[in-house]
Scaffold this motif. Sequence first.
Motif, PDB file in Angstrom:
ATOM      1  N   ARG A  27       0.808  -1.222   0.000  1.00 12.38           N
ATOM      2  CA  ARG A  27       0.000   0.000   0.000  1.00 12.38           C
ATOM      3  C   ARG A  27       0.841   1.271   0.000  1.00 12.38           C
ATOM      4  N   SER A  28       2.097   1.200   0.370  1.00 14.72           N
ATOM      5  CA  SER A  28       2.932   2.404   0.385  1.00 14.72           C
ATOM      6  C   SER A  28       4.185   2.246  -0.463  1.00 14.72           C
ATOM      7  N   ALA A  29       4.211   1.238  -1.334  1.00 10.29           N
ATOM      8  CA  ALA A  29       5.419   0.987  -2.125  1.00 10.29           C
ATOM      9  C   ALA A  29       5.736   2.145  -3.052  1.00 10.29           C
ATOM     10  N   GLY A  30       4.723   2.765  -3.636  1.00 10.23           N
ATOM     11  CA  GLY A  30       4.946   3.877  -4.553  1.00 10.23           C
ATOM     12  C   GLY A  30       5.621   5.048  -3.870  1.00 10.23           C
ATOM     13  N   CYS A  31       5.099   5.416  -2.699  1.00  5.49           N
ATOM     14  CA  CYS A  31       5.685   6.534  -1.958  1.00  5.49           C
ATOM     15  C   CYS A  31       7.086   6.187  -1.481  1.00  5.49           C
ATOM     16  N   SER A  32       7.272   4.968  -0.976  1.00  8.32           N
ATOM     17  CA  SER A  32       8.572   4.565  -0.448  1.00  8.32           C
ATOM     18  C   SER A  32       9.643   4.563  -1.538  1.00  8.32           C
ATOM     19  N   THR A  33       9.333   3.953  -2.678  1.00 13.01           N
ATOM     20  CA  THR A  33      10.340   3.869  -3.743  1.00 13.01           C
ATOM     21  C   THR A  33      10.542   5.196  -4.458  1.00 13.01           C
ATOM     22  N   SER A  34       9.583   6.101  -4.370  1.00 10.96           N
ATOM     23  CA  SER A  34       9.732   7.401  -5.047  1.00 10.96           C
ATOM     24  C   SER A  34      10.876   8.214  -4.448  1.00 10.96           C
ATOM     25  N   PHE A  35      11.186   7.970  -3.160  1.00  8.03           N
ATOM     26  CA  PHE A  35      12.332   8.653  -2.558  1.00  8.03           C
ATOM     27  C   PHE A  35      13.618   8.236  -3.261  1.00  8.03           C
TER      28      PHE A  35
END
Length: 406
Positions: A5-13
């Motif tokens: 559920r938070s992979a997009g935000c996490s990997t965007s860093f």
Amino acid sequence: MRLTRSAGCSTSFIQTTASLGLFAALLIVIGVRTLVGEEAFAAWGWRIPFIVSIALLAVSLWIRMQLEESPVFQKMKDEGKTSKAPLTEAFGQWSNLKVVLIALFGAVVGQGVVFYTSQFYALFFLEKNLRVDGPTTNILIAIALLIATPAFIFFGWLSDKIGRKWIILTGCALAALTYMPLFHALSKAANPALYAAQANSPVTVVANPDECSVQFDPVGKNKFDSSSCDIAKSYLAKAGISYTNVIAPAGTVAQINIGGATIPVVNPAVVSGPEKAAAIKTFGTEVKTALTAVGYPEKADPAQINKPMVIAILVLLVLYVTMVYGPIAALLVELFPTRIRYTSMSLPYHIGNGWFGGFLPTAAFAMVAATGDIYYGLWYPILACAVTAVVGLVFLPETFRRSLHG
């Protein structure tokens, strides 16, 4: 079973580091140019940023050595469930190879060309085609990167809410639809005198097309001086001058028409060696004089550059990068099963970025040299983005609710 559920935000860093790296590189280049001066920078100072990067390479190697396997993959290793033949399983089975090809043409090709066009080709276009001086170009790009880079995290976060696919494909579609008008607007804002001269005093090249080679030179070693046509087109393309092709019969020595002036091109059949080099240099001087006489500026006038407009256009271009690049890591990870994930995602990622994206400047230059239109090279990323938008729309699955435990 936990969903990503938070992979997009996490990997965007992680994705921000590409643009932040370019930003840091520009700051170093700007600093070195300021310290040593433009003349010294051109002579030897350009080596300093490369020397500094040796220290960064050591840091990056240290970071890489500290990385551990993901808990999911480590668990599979401990249980002996990893693939014994990852290459065969990833690319030898159609069910997996099909997903690899969909990832390549339905996501990464568009992402790769947007990344290179909106950052590197925009920098090249400003400095080489529009003749904005190097320090100003670097500063304008750096400001745009500073403003737009936080959007990587925003689009990564948004992809956790509405999905990765639609954000990436929207970025590709917007790039395909707007690159041409945006680069025209960039020309008008950065060098209005050049933009007006190209409209009011068009240049033509009269040559036999059979003597004109495709000026695709990935390693930068070819001088393109074996025919008069090549000499003419190479000079104008490198100078960022648009021109129209006029077909001449076989055996005709090429010539350039600028306003009322006709300039014959050097004929390599009758001169060679140092004599040819001297003749080409004289030819370049004559062309430059004729261009100046009809209003083509030697370089962009800093006082005439509409800097707020240039920055606004560059920010928009970088925002396209954040749309396609911010969610791409999460998308690729979620597309493939854990046992062959690294192998499967490596091929589309590196081919899409390294080949389709990396060859963009060289391919674009060849297209410009062949047609005489300084904007024609943009058709390379436009078509690539259009292909990705269509293939992705039809075949690319949405992944943001998939589990990473598969």
